[in-house]
Design a protein around this motif. Structure first.
Motif, mmCIF file in Angstrom:
data_model
loop_
_atom_site.group_PDB
_atom_site.id
_atom_site.type_symbol
_atom_site.label_atom_id
_atom_site.label_comp_id
_atom_site.label_asym_id
_atom_site.label_seq_id
_atom_site.Cartn_x
_atom_site.Cartn_y
_atom_site.Cartn_z
ATOM 1 N N LEU A 204 57.283 19.742 12.972
ATOM 2 C CA LEU A 204 57.963 20.436 11.883
ATOM 3 C C LEU A 204 58.762 21.589 12.482
ATOM 4 O O LEU A 204 58.654 21.889 13.671
ATOM 5 C CB LEU A 204 56.964 20.933 10.839
ATOM 6 N N ILE A 205 59.562 22.240 11.646
ATOM 7 C CA ILE A 205 60.428 23.329 12.106
ATOM 8 C C ILE A 205 60.201 24.558 11.229
ATOM 9 O O ILE A 205 60.063 24.445 10.005
ATOM 10 C CB ILE A 205 61.905 22.895 12.058
ATOM 11 N N LEU A 206 60.154 25.727 11.867
ATOM 12 C CA LEU A 206 60.061 26.988 11.132
ATOM 13 C C LEU A 206 61.408 27.702 11.152
ATOM 14 O O LEU A 206 62.070 27.759 12.197
ATOM 15 C CB LEU A 206 59.010 27.895 11.768
ATOM 16 N N LYS A 207 61.809 28.227 10.011
ATOM 17 C CA LYS A 207 63.034 29.036 9.927
ATOM 18 C C LYS A 207 62.633 30.506 10.090
ATOM 19 O O LYS A 207 61.855 31.025 9.277
ATOM 20 C CB LYS A 207 63.726 28.827 8.577
ATOM 21 N N VAL A 208 63.166 31.165 11.124
ATOM 22 C CA VAL A 208 62.775 32.548 11.374
ATOM 23 C C VAL A 208 63.964 33.396 11.822
ATOM 24 O O VAL A 208 64.949 32.880 12.350
ATOM 25 C CB VAL A 208 61.671 32.642 12.461
ATOM 26 N N LYS A 209 63.849 34.704 11.623
ATOM 27 C CA LYS A 209 64.776 35.679 12.213
ATOM 28 C C LYS A 209 63.993 36.973 12.429
ATOM 29 O O LYS A 209 63.132 37.344 11.625
ATOM 30 C CB LYS A 209 65.996 35.900 11.328
ATOM 31 N N ASN A 210 64.279 37.640 13.535
ATOM 32 C CA ASN A 210 63.597 38.896 13.880
ATOM 33 C C ASN A 210 62.074 38.770 13.828
ATOM 34 O O ASN A 210 61.379 39.670 13.349
ATOM 35 C CB ASN A 210 64.050 40.034 12.966
ATOM 36 N N LYS A 211 61.566 37.650 14.313
ATOM 37 C CA LYS A 211 60.127 37.413 14.308
ATOM 38 C C LYS A 211 59.672 36.822 15.639
ATOM 39 O O LYS A 211 60.462 36.274 16.402
ATOM 40 C CB LYS A 211 59.749 36.429 13.195
ATOM 41 N N SER A 212 58.384 36.940 15.873
ATOM 42 C CA SER A 212 57.731 36.265 16.995
ATOM 43 C C SER A 212 57.021 35.029 16.475
ATOM 44 O O SER A 212 56.432 35.049 15.388
ATOM 45 C CB SER A 212 56.719 37.208 17.652
ATOM 46 N N VAL A 213 57.088 33.942 17.248
ATOM 47 C CA VAL A 213 56.362 32.711 16.909
ATOM 48 C C VAL A 213 55.513 32.336 18.125
ATOM 49 O O VAL A 213 56.045 32.017 19.186
ATOM 50 C CB VAL A 213 57.318 31.558 16.554
ATOM 51 N N ASP A 245 37.664 22.026 13.912
ATOM 52 C CA ASP A 245 38.637 21.072 13.358
ATOM 53 C C ASP A 245 40.079 21.452 13.665
ATOM 54 O O ASP A 245 41.009 20.893 13.096
ATOM 55 C CB ASP A 245 38.447 20.946 11.844
ATOM 56 N N ILE A 246 40.292 22.387 14.594
ATOM 57 C CA ILE A 246 41.626 22.944 14.828
ATOM 58 C C ILE A 246 42.289 22.319 16.055
ATOM 59 O O ILE A 246 41.702 22.281 17.138
ATOM 60 C CB ILE A 246 41.538 24.478 15.011
ATOM 61 N N ALA A 247 43.529 21.829 15.862
ATOM 62 C CA ALA A 247 44.310 21.281 16.975
ATOM 63 C C ALA A 247 45.301 22.305 17.517
ATOM 64 O O ALA A 247 45.497 22.416 18.725
ATOM 65 C CB ALA A 247 45.053 20.023 16.546
ATOM 66 N N SER A 248 45.934 23.069 16.618
ATOM 67 C CA SER A 248 46.853 24.125 17.071
ATOM 68 C C SER A 248 46.983 25.205 16.008
ATOM 69 O O SER A 248 46.789 24.957 14.814
ATOM 70 C CB SER A 248 48.231 23.560 17.421
ATOM 71 N N VAL A 249 47.297 26.395 16.489
ATOM 72 C CA VAL A 249 47.497 27.560 15.618
ATOM 73 C C VAL A 249 48.853 28.171 15.942
ATOM 74 O O VAL A 249 49.156 28.421 17.112
ATOM 75 C CB VAL A 249 46.401 28.625 15.832
ATOM 76 N N THR A 250 49.659 28.410 14.927
ATOM 77 C CA THR A 250 50.938 29.093 15.098
ATOM 78 C C THR A 250 50.939 30.356 14.257
ATOM 79 O O THR A 250 50.593 30.320 13.076
ATOM 80 C CB THR A 250 52.114 28.189 14.667
ATOM 81 N N ILE A 251 51.293 31.474 14.888
ATOM 82 C CA ILE A 251 51.344 32.759 14.194
ATOM 83 C C ILE A 251 52.782 33.279 14.192
ATOM 84 O O ILE A 251 53.445 33.306 15.230
ATOM 85 C CB ILE A 251 50.431 33.809 14.862
ATOM 86 N N VAL A 252 53.250 33.692 13.017
ATOM 87 C CA VAL A 252 54.559 34.323 12.866
ATOM 88 C C VAL A 252 54.317 35.796 12.548
ATOM 89 O O VAL A 252 53.614 36.122 11.591
ATOM 90 C CB VAL A 252 55.376 33.663 11.731
ATOM 91 N N SER A 253 54.880 36.680 13.372
ATOM 92 C CA SER A 253 54.603 38.110 13.229
ATOM 93 C C SER A 253 55.789 38.927 13.721
ATOM 94 O O SER A 253 56.707 38.402 14.354
ATOM 95 C CB SER A 253 53.344 38.489 14.014
#
Length: 307
Positions: A204-213, A245-253
């Motif tokens: 999938l794709i995240l739409k971001v600006k001025n953020k950390s992924v 049960d976790i395969a991956s974690v993505t944090i937007v901050s």
């Protein structure tokens, strides 16, 4: 947009900025990364950090203020997170060697003995003279779970201070966005890897600006032994890879160092528990892909995901 690509910190680094002085700024940034790596690495016996580790049980070591401050900050996170993010995990990491030559399933007695070397109470910090003392022989600090975030935030500040209004800092699994791609396009599109396939096509794709992924997943470094997969996210309570049960974690901050911290903390427990926690933390959004291929995310990310 001018880009620079090189290898450092065990991954491929890509820096892209839009600026009339891009070339000189990229030179400065590349030199900074290589300088930090040389000092902060837990895999280089000559690094400043490894001098601390080599003197475990022997003597305090004075370090430069930036390294001391990061160790102090990370040690506080280690304690606050109940060792979910643990900068003292080094002895376990080097026992398992996951992601390095010689990765193997260690004997249980060796794992148990290493568990005695990963307690934050055995670290003495002296802020008066920036001394770090690991009180037990065999202890090691490993900043791998937080250093990239620190570097990304430092580079973002560097670029913004020099007037950069658009750019991408990609430190491999850690992406920091500056501004927007162009006047016509508001958001950058950041692909999130499919944990179950080796393809470059994102899940999938995240739409971001001025953020950390920041993304952390069990697919990054692992080995298989007798039909069991052992990944690199080690549990300080058991000494074995996290089992959930976790395969991956993505944090937007806003800050990459926060993304590093929360992506590590949320690799433990259950996916639903962690999404509930993240939904209550100001300035932090999260997306978790489960081993059952479910995609869970915090409410504010709903309109930022392209499936």
């Amino acid at each position: 947009m001018e880009s620079r690509q090189f290898k450092a910190m065990g991954t491929c680094i890509t820096l892209s900025i839009l600026d009339q002085h891009a070339s000189s700024l990229l030179n400065i940034a590349e030199n900074k990364i290589k300088y930090w790596e040389k000092r902060f690495s837990a895999n280089d016996n000559n690094s400043e950090l490894m001098t601390v580790n080599r003197n475990a049980g022997l003597a305090p070591v004075r370090v430069q203020s930036d390294l001391f401050d990061l160790i102090q900050f990370a040690l506080n996170v280690t304690i606050a997170s109940s060792l979910k993010m643990n900068i003292l995990i080094g002895p376990l990491v080097k026992l398992w060697k996951i992601g390095f030559d010689g990765a193997h399933l260690p004997p249980s007695d060796q794992i148990k003995s290493r568990l005695n070397l990963i307690h934050p109470n055995d670290v003495i910090l002296n802020p008066q003279n920036n001394e770090v003392y690991l009180t037990r022989p065999g202890m090691e600090i490993d900043l791998g779970a937080i250093a990239k975030g620190y570097f990304a935030d430092q580079l973002q500040q560097l670029f913004i201070q020099h007037g950069v209004v658009s750019g991408v800092i990609n430190l491999g699994g850690n992406v920091m966005i500056i501004g927007r791609p162009s006047y016509e396009q508001e958001y950058w599109h950041i692909g999130i890897r499919n944990p179950f396939e080796s393809t470059d096509k994102p899940l999938l794709i995240l739409k971001v600006k001025n953020k950390s992924v920041v993304t952390s997943g069990i697919y990054e470094r692992f080995f298989e032994h007798e039909n069991v997969i052992y990944h690199h996210i080690l549990d300080s309570q058991t000494g074995y890879p996290a089992n959930n049960d976790i395969a991956s974690v993505t944090i937007v901050s806003n800050h990459s160092i926060d993304g590093e911290i929360w992506s590590t903390i949320c690799s433990f427990g259950t996916a639903q528990q962690n999404i509930s926690i993240l939904s209550q933390v100001d300035g932090i959004e999260g997306l978790i892909i489960t081993r059952q291929r479910q995609i869970l995310y915090t409410p504010h990310l709903k309109n930022k995901i392209i499936f």
